[in-house]
Write an enzyme that holds these catalytic residues in place. Sequence first.
Site, PDB file in Angstrom:
ATOM      1  N   THR A  12       0.893  -1.199  -0.101  1.00  0.00           N
ATOM      2  CA  THR A  12      -0.166  -0.144   0.021  1.00  0.00           C
ATOM      3  C   THR A  12       0.933   1.348   0.036  1.00  0.00           C
ATOM      4  O   THR A  12       0.299   2.287  -0.628  1.00  0.00           O
ATOM      5  CB  THR A  12      -0.846  -0.051   1.111  1.00  0.00           C
ATOM      6  OG1 THR A  12      -1.776  -1.118   1.078  1.00  0.00           O
ATOM      7  CG2 THR A  12      -1.719   1.266   1.296  1.00  0.00           C
ATOM      8  N   GLN A 274      -4.240 -21.393  19.824  1.00  0.00           N
ATOM      9  CA  GLN A 274      -5.051 -20.385  18.966  1.00  0.00           C
ATOM     10  C   GLN A 274      -4.866 -19.109  20.103  1.00  0.00           C
ATOM     11  O   GLN A 274      -5.345 -17.910  19.355  1.00  0.00           O
ATOM     12  CB  GLN A 274      -6.227 -20.979  18.969  1.00  0.00           C
ATOM     13  CG  GLN A 274      -6.331 -22.285  18.157  1.00  0.00           C
ATOM     14  CD  GLN A 274      -7.841 -22.675  18.059  1.00  0.00           C
ATOM     15  OE1 GLN A 274      -8.785 -22.019  18.350  1.00  0.00           O
ATOM     16  NE2 GLN A 274      -7.996 -23.972  17.566  1.00  0.00           N
ATOM     17  N   CYS A 275      -4.758 -18.903  21.135  1.00  0.00           N
ATOM     18  CA  CYS A 275      -4.584 -17.752  21.662  1.00  0.00           C
ATOM     19  C   CYS A 275      -3.462 -16.872  21.555  1.00  0.00           C
ATOM     20  O   CYS A 275      -2.320 -17.521  21.217  1.00  0.00           O
ATOM     21  CB  CYS A 275      -4.337 -18.136  23.481  1.00  0.00           C
ATOM     22  SG  CYS A 275      -5.869 -18.957  24.010  1.00  0.00           S
TER      23      CYS A 275
END
Length: 339
Positions: A12, A274-275
């Site tokens: 970007t 996943q934490c």
Amino acid sequence: MSQILIIYTGGTIGMMSDPATKVLRPINFEQIMDNVPELEKLNCKIKVHSFEEIIDSSNMNPAIWSQLAGLIEANYDTVDGFVILHGSDTMAYTASALSFMLQHLAKPVIFTGSQLPISAIRTDAKENLMTAIEIANAKKNDKARVPEVCIYFDYKLFRGNRSFKYNSSKFEAFRSPNYPILAESGVHLRFSVNDIRQPDEDKLIVHKNLVSDVAVLKLYPGISPKVVETILTSAVRGIVMETFGAGNTTTDQWFIDMLKTAIDGGKVILDISQCKVGTVELGRYETSKQLKDIGVANGYDMTFESAVTKMMHLLGQLDDPKEVKRLLEIDLRGELTVS
């Protein structure tokens, strides 16, 4: 006067709105320089390498990571630091990969980009670019202040392999919850000296061989044997398994048996949580003790991005799955904290 190499890959930061269509299109680095005349005031010489084909970060892959590592290797002895302009979406993956590929790194490799194009009125690109160059140029006693692969975004410098993109709509795009920031930009640049890795005296070694035969097994309540079997029997050498909490999974026998069969067949399975905050503690709970017993590797507090790229790196260097497992559990580049 020191010299900094800017490697422009895309993202970007190097986009401009087409007046007719309003669609963002890539621009060349000379146009970026036109938007940041302040670069001429920096106390360093700037050398630029632009990719011939500007890359959207969604198209990043291991071949491009090897190309970046090769550029750093080719220019390592002639410049004092590197700034890599990169799309933010996969920046943490690339930064993590390069941290493993650049062994004995003693110079700064600073990734940056922006959430708004450099031509936008409220852009964050100018500050990110200017300060990234300052950090890459920063020295104390003629040694680099930050001889690491890092990400600089929104006034903060993160260790690359400890970071992940968490927000696509704020300038504060990245976080590093399991490791402190390495520097913060305000009126002054403040470095967290005790948290920055110091290089050894060995010569830089660049590992360009990455193996992308890696699958991801993300657990959820009710995951079926068919889904698990499809992933575990796929033609890959390594599997990153995203588990619950401190590394816990179901204790159903079918699940444990499938994991054991895969490991006995030569696959390497790495357990990460996943934490976003905290660490895997294999064996702390009954729901993870069996994983430890059958040979699942402990990913501790590694990010997903770091776990995937570390697996690719080690599979590219080693054929023995037991040695890959051993090194996955060792801190190689500051990517994990062994509890």
